[in-house]
Design an enzyme around this catalytic site. Structure first.
Site, PDB file in Angstrom:
ATOM      1  N   HIS A 127     -99.019 -45.138  10.579  1.00 63.84           N
ATOM      2  CA  HIS A 127    -100.416 -45.460  10.882  1.00 63.84           C
ATOM      3  C   HIS A 127    -100.650 -46.040  12.283  1.00 63.84           C
ATOM      4  O   HIS A 127    -101.792 -46.169  12.714  1.00 63.84           O
ATOM      5  CB  HIS A 127    -101.057 -46.302   9.766  1.00 63.84           C
ATOM      6  CG  HIS A 127    -100.841 -47.779   9.843  1.00 63.84           C
ATOM      7  ND1 HIS A 127     -99.748 -48.395   9.309  1.00 63.84           N
ATOM      8  CD2 HIS A 127    -101.608 -48.765  10.374  1.00 63.84           C
ATOM      9  CE1 HIS A 127     -99.837 -49.697   9.509  1.00 63.84           C
ATOM     10  NE2 HIS A 127    -100.959 -49.955  10.160  1.00 63.84           N
ATOM     11  N   HIS A 128     -99.578 -46.412  13.002  1.00 63.49           N
ATOM     12  CA  HIS A 128     -99.767 -46.808  14.403  1.00 63.49           C
ATOM     13  C   HIS A 128     -99.101 -45.847  15.374  1.00 63.49           C
ATOM     14  O   HIS A 128     -98.923 -46.163  16.562  1.00 63.49           O
ATOM     15  CB  HIS A 128     -99.255 -48.236  14.656  1.00 63.49           C
ATOM     16  CG  HIS A 128    -100.206 -49.289  14.161  1.00 63.49           C
ATOM     17  ND1 HIS A 128    -101.413 -49.544  14.775  1.00 63.49           N
ATOM     18  CD2 HIS A 128    -100.134 -50.137  13.107  1.00 63.49           C
ATOM     19  CE1 HIS A 128    -102.050 -50.510  14.106  1.00 63.49           C
ATOM     20  NE2 HIS A 128    -101.291 -50.885  13.079  1.00 63.49           N
TER      21      HIS A 128
ATOM     22  N   HIS B 264    -101.827 -50.713   3.961  1.00 66.43           N
ATOM     23  CA  HIS B 264    -101.195 -50.406   5.243  1.00 66.43           C
ATOM     24  C   HIS B 264    -100.783 -51.650   6.021  1.00 66.43           C
ATOM     25  O   HIS B 264     -99.855 -51.608   6.815  1.00 66.43           O
ATOM     26  CB  HIS B 264    -102.090 -49.499   6.104  1.00 66.43           C
ATOM     27  CG  HIS B 264    -103.312 -50.170   6.669  1.00 66.43           C
ATOM     28  ND1 HIS B 264    -104.419 -50.440   5.910  1.00 66.43           N
ATOM     29  CD2 HIS B 264    -103.583 -50.629   7.912  1.00 66.43           C
ATOM     30  CE1 HIS B 264    -105.333 -51.019   6.670  1.00 66.43           C
ATOM     31  NE2 HIS B 264    -104.848 -51.152   7.890  1.00 66.43           N
ATOM     32  N   ASP B 265    -101.460 -52.769   5.801  1.00 65.67           N
ATOM     33  CA  ASP B 265    -101.140 -53.968   6.568  1.00 65.67           C
ATOM     34  C   ASP B 265    -100.493 -55.062   5.731  1.00 65.67           C
ATOM     35  O   ASP B 265    -100.476 -56.214   6.145  1.00 65.67           O
ATOM     36  CB  ASP B 265    -102.422 -54.517   7.222  1.00 65.67           C
ATOM     37  CG  ASP B 265    -102.759 -53.771   8.504  1.00 65.67           C
ATOM     38  OD1 ASP B 265    -101.869 -53.068   9.024  1.00 65.67           O
ATOM     39  OD2 ASP B 265    -103.909 -53.886   8.976  1.00 65.67           O
TER      40      ASP B 265
ATOM     41  N   ASP C  37    -108.506 -46.873  10.489  1.00 64.49           N
ATOM     42  CA  ASP C  37    -108.084 -48.236  10.814  1.00 64.49           C
ATOM     43  C   ASP C  37    -108.686 -48.661  12.161  1.00 64.49           C
ATOM     44  O   ASP C  37    -109.284 -49.741  12.280  1.00 64.49           O
ATOM     45  CB  ASP C  37    -106.542 -48.253  10.880  1.00 64.49           C
ATOM     46  CG  ASP C  37    -105.976 -49.651  11.004  1.00 64.49           C
ATOM     47  OD1 ASP C  37    -106.681 -50.619  10.667  1.00 64.49           O
ATOM     48  OD2 ASP C  37    -104.808 -49.785  11.439  1.00 64.49           O
TER      49      ASP C  37
ATOM     50  N   HIS D 268     -95.151 -55.415  11.718  1.00 58.83           N
ATOM     51  CA  HIS D 268     -95.869 -55.364  10.435  1.00 58.83           C
ATOM     52  C   HIS D 268     -95.820 -53.957   9.833  1.00 58.83           C
ATOM     53  O   HIS D 268     -95.845 -53.794   8.621  1.00 58.83           O
ATOM     54  CB  HIS D 268     -97.319 -55.859  10.574  1.00 58.83           C
ATOM     55  CG  HIS D 268     -98.280 -54.831  11.081  1.00 58.83           C
ATOM     56  ND1 HIS D 268     -98.529 -54.633  12.410  1.00 58.83           N
ATOM     57  CD2 HIS D 268     -99.053 -53.923  10.428  1.00 58.83           C
ATOM     58  CE1 HIS D 268     -99.415 -53.653  12.562  1.00 58.83           C
ATOM     59  NE2 HIS D 268     -99.753 -53.207  11.374  1.00 58.83           N
TER      60      HIS D 268
ATOM     61  N   LYS E 239     -98.330 -57.751   7.207  1.00 55.69           N
ATOM     62  CA  LYS E 239     -98.858 -58.846   8.042  1.00 55.69           C
ATOM     63  C   LYS E 239     -98.684 -60.202   7.365  1.00 55.69           C
ATOM     64  O   LYS E 239     -98.881 -61.240   7.978  1.00 55.69           O
ATOM     65  CB  LYS E 239    -100.334 -58.599   8.365  1.00 55.69           C
ATOM     66  CG  LYS E 239    -100.516 -57.534   9.441  1.00 55.69           C
ATOM     67  CD  LYS E 239    -101.948 -57.402   9.882  1.00 55.69           C
ATOM     68  CE  LYS E 239    -102.082 -56.358  10.976  1.00 55.69           C
ATOM     69  NZ  LYS E 239    -103.476 -56.025  11.257  1.00 55.69           N
TER      70      LYS E 239
HETATM   71 FE   LIG Z   1    -101.587 -51.870  11.049  1.00 55.11          FE
END
Ligand SMILES: [Fe+2]
Length: 419
Positions: A337-338, A284-285, A366, A313, A288
């Site tokens: 996811h955010h 998911h990240d 998360d 990201h 970044k």
């Molecule tokens: Fe994230």
């Protein structure tokens, strides 16, 4: 199946094994007769196809070995078919993985039960013993194949539900993980009839032609899935390396995957959804990777410019996963996811059920890990405070059903934070 086994599961496995042995002894007495030629020819094919089987998540496998076993049952009878079904225990990957002894016991019992009961049904309906496309034989084929399918997948579903801590009911496990295989099984049965008819007409040599296309198709499928796994593993490793460079986030994606799985199981997701959810959690990240550490380590005190960079990201992670064939299915989960249940999230401002449920789960997992680990700008929250924070934000940041599942799972001690 887990290495540590509960008494309940062990009792179940022993019952399956003993029932399988009992059915085999009955079949051996009631329908005597072994075809050595049939056992060798069909047995070799079972060995090959079973070792090329495509494994399903958690337990079970898909292969054309079923077609070969059923064909052998139709032409050589249940004793020969039962004996060669046991060859499926010689699965090289199981030896390599050092699977525990009780798995062999369970599998052995399951093979003997499925082929044995299928055989009894076939023999009872098809009294003439001949194998041709006519009423009695067709009915015998349909019902024996159905029994073979239900017993095989049903026994696996019971074992999976008994070995999952959330104790999802076996019927639910079967419906959501194995019932979809039914059309494939119908195809398997039709192919089995074809193999049997050709074998009766042309003998063992016909197997070379009738089974080669099946074996090749299965092999190509297996290679594709292996490649998918290799690609996924490589990207997940890349994320680990990326996390390792930051003293604050090592292990973040791994823990998020664990937490997300726990919530997913409470919500009774099937094994394919759990698999997608975990892969999405690992990746998911990944976006970044392009963001400066000074921005990442200052998440809660960013200028509006830096905040935009930080938020990008999500888009980058979703675009990276969306551009790779094998990770495409999880890209939608990562996109969300955010997002927030009240529509105040980013990057798209989705609201309520517009957010995919798997993304809503990932969001809670998360946040929980972010709260319970040390950040450059604050100490970790105590467990109770983090749980409370999630509960308070139900219907605001998080999907209420996901929060409910999280709380239930937390009560069972599933989120105890690693030291
Ligand atoms: Fe994230």
């Amino acid at each position: 199946m887990a290495q540590k086994i509960s008494g309940r599961l062990l009792a179940y496995i022993l019952s399956v094994f003993l029932a399988g042995l009992g059915i085999f002894l009955y079949v051996y007495q009631a329908y005597p007769g072994i075809s050595i030629e049939g056992a060798i020819a069909f047995g070799l094919l079972v060995l090959v196809t079973d070792n090329l089987a495509v494994m399903l998540p958690k337990a079970g496998a898909v292969s054309v070995a079923g077609s070969i076993l059923m064909a052998c049952l139709f032409v050589n009878g249940p004793v020969t078919a039962s004996l060669i079904s046991i060859l499926q225990l010689l699965h090289v990957a199981d030896f390599k993985n050092r699977e525990p002894w009780y798995k062999y016991l369970f599998n052995g019992g399951q093979f003997l039960l499925a082929v044995g009961i299928g055989g009894i049904i076939f023999k009872t309906i098809n009294r003439s013993g001949a194998f041709a496309l006519q009423g009695e034989v067709v009915l015998a084929v349909v019902l024996s194949s159905l029994a073979y399918f239900v017993i095989n997948t049903g026994l696996t579903a019971i074992a999976v539900s008994a070995s999952t801590p959330e104790r999802t009911s076996a019927i639910h496990t079967w419906l959501y993980n194995y019932a979809w295989l039914f059309p494939f099984h119908i195809l398997v049965s039709i192919v089995a009839v074809g193999i049997a008819l050709l074998y009766l007409r042309f003998g063992s040599v016909s197997l070379l032609f009738s089974t080669l296309p099946l074996i090749l198709t299965q092999y190509i499928w297996l290679l594709t899935l292996r490649e998918r796994k290799a690609v996924l593993d490589n990207i997940i490793n890349m994320v680990r390396i990326m996390e390792a460079k930051d003293v604050y986030t090592p292990g973040h994606s791994r823990r998020v995957a664990q937490y997300a799985e726990k919530i997913g199981r409470e919500l009774r997701l099937n094994e394919f959804e759990i698999d997608n959810l975990k892969n999405a959690a690992y990746l998911h990240d990944v976006g970044k990777i392009q963001i400066d550490l000074s921005v990442l380590n200052n998440e809660e005190q960013l200028s509006s410019e830096a905040r935009k960079i930080f938020q990008s990201h999500v888009t980058v992670s979703a675009e990276i996963t969306g551009s790779i064939t094998y990770t495409k299915p999880i890209s939608d989960i990562i996109w969300g996811h955010h997002e927030r249940y009240d529509g105040q999230g980013y990057p798209r401002g989705l609201k309520g059920d517009e957010i995919p449920i798997l993304a809503a789960i990932l969001s809670v997992a998360d946040s929980f890990d972010a709260m319970t680990t040390k950040r450059p700008y604050r100490d970790p929250f105590p467990f109770e405070k983090a749980v409370q924070e999630i509960e308070l934000n139900s219907g605001k940041m998080y999907h209420p059903a996901v929060v409910e599942a999280f709380l239930k799972s937390a009560q069972k001690g599933n989120f105890l934070v690693e030291e």
